[in-house]
Design an enzyme around this catalytic site. Structure first.
Site, PDB file in Angstrom:
ATOM      1  N   TYR A 198       0.840  -1.201   0.000  1.00 25.32           N
ATOM      2  CA  TYR A 198       0.000   0.000   0.000  1.00 25.32           C
ATOM      3  C   TYR A 198       0.874   1.250   0.000  1.00 25.32           C
ATOM      4  CZ  TYR A 198      -3.816   3.180   0.898  1.00 25.32           C
ATOM      5  OH  TYR A 198      -4.731   4.194   0.771  1.00 25.32           O
TER       6      TYR A 198
ATOM      7  N   PHE B 106      -8.947  21.316 -24.195  1.00 25.54           N
ATOM      8  CA  PHE B 106      -9.190  19.881 -24.247  1.00 25.54           C
ATOM      9  C   PHE B 106     -10.358  19.598 -23.303  1.00 25.54           C
ATOM     10  CE2 PHE B 106      -8.965  15.432 -23.227  1.00 25.54           C
ATOM     11  CZ  PHE B 106      -9.109  14.940 -24.516  1.00 25.54           C
ATOM     12  N   THR B 107     -11.192  18.649 -23.684  1.00 24.39           N
ATOM     13  CA  THR B 107     -12.476  18.422 -22.998  1.00 24.39           C
ATOM     14  C   THR B 107     -12.337  18.303 -21.476  1.00 24.39           C
ATOM     15  OG1 THR B 107     -12.209  16.079 -23.508  1.00 24.39           O
ATOM     16  CG2 THR B 107     -13.563  17.377 -25.021  1.00 24.39           C
TER      17      THR B 107
ATOM     18  N   ASP C 214       0.712  20.197 -20.640  1.00 23.81           N
ATOM     19  CA  ASP C 214      -0.029  18.947 -20.803  1.00 23.81           C
ATOM     20  C   ASP C 214       0.905  18.083 -21.646  1.00 23.81           C
ATOM     21  OD1 ASP C 214      -1.485  16.789 -21.631  1.00 23.81           O
ATOM     22  OD2 ASP C 214      -3.369  17.882 -21.745  1.00 23.81           O
TER      23      ASP C 214
ATOM     24  N   LYS D  50      -1.049   7.512 -23.356  1.00 20.52           N
ATOM     25  CA  LYS D  50      -0.756   7.820 -24.767  1.00 20.52           C
ATOM     26  C   LYS D  50       0.743   7.593 -25.033  1.00 20.52           C
ATOM     27  CE  LYS D  50      -4.787  10.233 -24.177  1.00 20.52           C
ATOM     28  NZ  LYS D  50      -5.562  10.257 -22.925  1.00 20.52           N
TER      29      LYS D  50
ATOM     30  N   ARG E   9     -14.983  14.831 -33.069  1.00 20.38           N
ATOM     31  CA  ARG E   9     -14.269  15.910 -32.378  1.00 20.38           C
ATOM     32  C   ARG E   9     -14.757  17.228 -32.959  1.00 20.38           C
ATOM     33  NH1 ARG E   9     -11.418  14.144 -27.718  1.00 20.38           N
ATOM     34  NH2 ARG E   9     -13.621  14.408 -27.343  1.00 20.38           N
TER      35      ARG E   9
ATOM     36  N   PHE F 226     -20.039  14.057 -25.044  1.00 24.89           N
ATOM     37  CA  PHE F 226     -19.688  13.202 -26.184  1.00 24.89           C
ATOM     38  C   PHE F 226     -19.530  11.734 -25.797  1.00 24.89           C
ATOM     39  CE2 PHE F 226     -15.215  12.670 -25.062  1.00 24.89           C
ATOM     40  CZ  PHE F 226     -15.007  13.756 -24.216  1.00 24.89           C
TER      41      PHE F 226
HETATM   42  N1  PM9 Z   1      -7.478  12.072 -24.330  1.00 27.15           N
HETATM   43  C1  PM9 Z   1      -8.314  10.979 -26.259  1.00 27.15           C
HETATM   44  O1  PM9 Z   1      -8.942  10.045 -26.766  1.00 27.15           O
HETATM   45  C2  PM9 Z   1      -9.089  10.172 -23.996  1.00 27.15           C
HETATM   46  C3  PM9 Z   1     -10.294  10.774 -23.405  1.00 27.15           C
HETATM   47  S1  PM9 Z   1     -11.214  11.930 -24.340  1.00 27.15           S
HETATM   48  C4  PM9 Z   1     -11.912  11.012 -25.500  1.00 27.15           C
HETATM   49  O2  PM9 Z   1      -7.695  11.814 -26.926  1.00 27.15           O
HETATM   50  C5  PM9 Z   1      -5.085  15.393 -23.380  1.00 27.15           C
HETATM   51  C6  PM9 Z   1      -4.363  16.200 -24.384  1.00 27.15           C
HETATM   52  C7  PM9 Z   1      -5.759  14.255 -23.726  1.00 27.15           C
HETATM   53  C8  PM9 Z   1      -6.450  13.499 -22.735  1.00 27.15           C
HETATM   54  C9  PM9 Z   1      -7.223  12.380 -23.065  1.00 27.15           C
HETATM   55  C10 PM9 Z   1      -6.400  13.973 -21.396  1.00 27.15           C
HETATM   56  C11 PM9 Z   1      -7.098  13.243 -20.301  1.00 27.15           C
HETATM   57  C12 PM9 Z   1      -5.701  15.105 -21.113  1.00 27.15           C
HETATM   58  N2  PM9 Z   1      -5.057  15.799 -22.089  1.00 27.15           N
HETATM   59  O3  PM9 Z   1      -8.081  10.304 -20.580  1.00 27.15           O
HETATM   60  O4  PM9 Z   1      -7.914  11.147 -18.268  1.00 27.15           O
HETATM   61  O5  PM9 Z   1      -5.751  13.872 -25.000  1.00 27.15           O
HETATM   62  O6  PM9 Z   1      -6.056   9.829 -19.195  1.00 27.15           O
HETATM   63  O7  PM9 Z   1      -6.432  12.080 -20.015  1.00 27.15           O
HETATM   64  C13 PM9 Z   1      -8.267  11.106 -24.819  1.00 27.15           C
HETATM   65  P1  PM9 Z   1      -7.177  10.766 -19.493  1.00 27.15           P
END
Ligand code: PM9
Length: 467
Positions: free
Chosen positions: A73, A125-126, A216, A259, A383, A450
């Site tokens: 842990y 970004f969303t 980011d 990613k 998008r 979305f």
């Molecule tokens: N990006 C993508 O598919 C997954 C979720 S939205 C469909 O592109 C950026 C630049 C991203 C991103 C996620 C996140 C959030 C932050 N910044 O999905 O929470 O492209 O790991 O990261 C998606 P998490």
């Protein structure tokens, strides 16, 4: 000298079978999914280009390392290994692990943003913008104009417009700007890079006004490749050196490790400031888990530490972006309108130009993604206006300039033959775009709509008319 071909710097050791479906089965599946590709079952998908997030094929070294998971842990060995990797390749002093990127965004927004603040960034970004808004901040777009123009061929469409940033400082005052959020290889602009010169200049401007810059870093490795291949003075530098230099101009980063870093889950917040790091460490235990695992298993942190090292390999990144280019060039050749220059993690089809018969309020990108699935079983993602959501103050739909369908390429997963099949399907639809019906939304969730919104074809029949 003749330019020689490249091939993937790996070979396949294990395969995962894909199910082939008929157009009739897919028509039923997309209807059951409310014409939202996020609501399809993955077993009904042939080639899954929904996202490059968490969809990576890990290497044999990463899988072997999973057996070294120290699931204590507190004080897991794997945390220290990850800390070392982040320090070595990203350079930041303090590491706060999180379950994925938005966990880090939540922590950063909560420790830095006050009600009434303005948070500039190079395109929204969303999840990033939502966390800023939930903390009382207002996002301000300071990306260069070229990023909003699908036809502009500018090489560094991710760049911040320094005049826009200066204008914001002049208008609201630096003390109302908790930080600038700088995204590398800007996702919503089509995976478009920032130049090192711009990153450096932005950093100088912000720091002159005592405004921190948080990166980011989700696709900073991909951005490093573009700097190496496009920007003067970087051809002889390694990807690792370029990545380190990008980070050196910033005060910390949020990271979705799903990613660039070649893992299926994980993320982190990294900071240089000790006081801010202490605040984040305090909050991580509320939302994510103890500060030495932050929502990841020990084995996930081990795989991530190795993935970070693999991600900066030149052969890896050249083949990764090479595959995206391979798909994009086929579409360009067929005259399909896509965002150019070709970006880092996917091909972004300009749905507004692809389906000129559909008005924006019939969600052309959502419709095109659904139609593509029916045609071939290829799953893409909207998008455009659906992703952009509503303005929190007016409640009105936001209509960004870009109305895109993203064909996102997972890392180390598909072959060039999968790209050929995808291109064929897009080109086939492009020959008779009038077959695609517009959509109307019949269910809209409050946040990040979305992911879960549902739609019906406006023609009352099907999103893709038979041939
Ligand atoms: N990006 C993508 O598919 C997954 C979720 S939205 C469909 O592109 C950026 C630049 C991203 C991103 C996620 C996140 C959030 C932050 N910044 O999905 O929470 O492209 O790991 O990261 C998606 P998490």
């Amino acid at each position: 000298m003749r330019i020689r071909s490249w091939a993937e710097p790996y070979k396949i050791k294990m395969v995962e079978h894909l199910k082939m479906t008929t157009p009739e089965e897919r028509a039923t599946a997309i209807q059951d999914a409310g014409h939202n590709t996020f609501l399809l079952r993955s077993r009904d998908v042939y080639i899954d280009l929904l996202t490059d997030s968490g969809t990576t094929a890990m290497s044999d070294r990463q899988w072997a390392a999973m057996m070294l998971g120290d699931e204590a842990y507190a004080g897991s060995e794997n945390y220290y290994k990850l800390e070392e990797a982040v320090h070595k390749y990203y350079g930041y002093k303090h590491l706060i692990p999180t379950h994925q990127g938005r966990g880090a965004e939540n922590l950063l927004s909560q420790i830095a943003i006050k009600q009434g603040d303005f948070v500039p960034g190079n395109m929204y970004f969303t999840t990033t913008r939502l966390h800023q808004e939930l903390c009382g901040g207002t996002f301000v777009d300071v990306i260069c104009d070229e990023a909003h123009d699908p036809t502009s061929l500018f090489e560094f469409k991710g760049n911040v417009d320094l005049n826009k940033m200066q204008a914001l400082i002049d208008k609201v005052g630096a003390d109302k700007i908790p930080y600038l959020s700088l995204e590398t290889n800007v996702n919503m602009a089509g995976g478009q890079p920032c130049s090192m010169a711009n990153i450096k200049a932005v950093s100088e401007l912000c720091h002159k006004h005592k405004i921190p810059v948080f990166l980011d870093a989700t696709r900073a490795v991909e951005n490093s490749y573009f700097i190496k291949t496009l920007e003067d003075g970087y051809a002889d530098k390694t990807i690792a050196e370029i990545l380190f230099e990008i980070c050196s101009y910033t005060d910390g980063c949020t990271m979705s490790a799903k990613k660039d870093s070649l893992v299926n889950i994980g993320g982190f917040l990294a900071l240089n400031d000790e006081k801010l790091a202490e605040k984040a460490r305090n909050l991580v235990v509320v939302y994510e888990g103890l500060h030495t695992y932050g929502g990841m298993a020990g084995r996930d942190m081990e795989a991530l530490a190795i993935g970070i090292g693999e991600s900066v390999g030149y052969d890896h990144i050249r083949a990764r972006i090479g595959q995206v280019e391979y798909l994009g060039e086929q579409l360009i050749e067929a005259g399909v309108p896509i965002i150019r220059p070709i970006g880092g993690h996917g091909i972004f089809i300009d749905a507004a130009r692809f389906l000129p018969h559909l008005p924006r309020d019939q969600f052309p990108a959502q419709a095109l993604a659904a139609a593509l699935y029916v045609d071939s079983g290829v799953r893409a993602m909207e998008r455009g206006a659906v992703s952009a959501g509503r303005d929190p103050e007016t409640g009105e739909n936001r209509y960004p300039n870009l109305e895109l369908v993203r064909l996102t390429i997972p890392r180390r997963v598909y072959t060039q033959a999968h790209m050929d099949v995808t291109a064929e399907s897009v080109v086939h639809l492009f020959e008779h775009p009038e077959r695609v019906s517009g959509l109307k939304m019949n269910y809209e969730p409050e946040y990040l709509r979305f992911f879960q919104a549902r739609f019906d074809p406006v023609n009352g029949k099907s999103v893709l008319a038979p041939e």
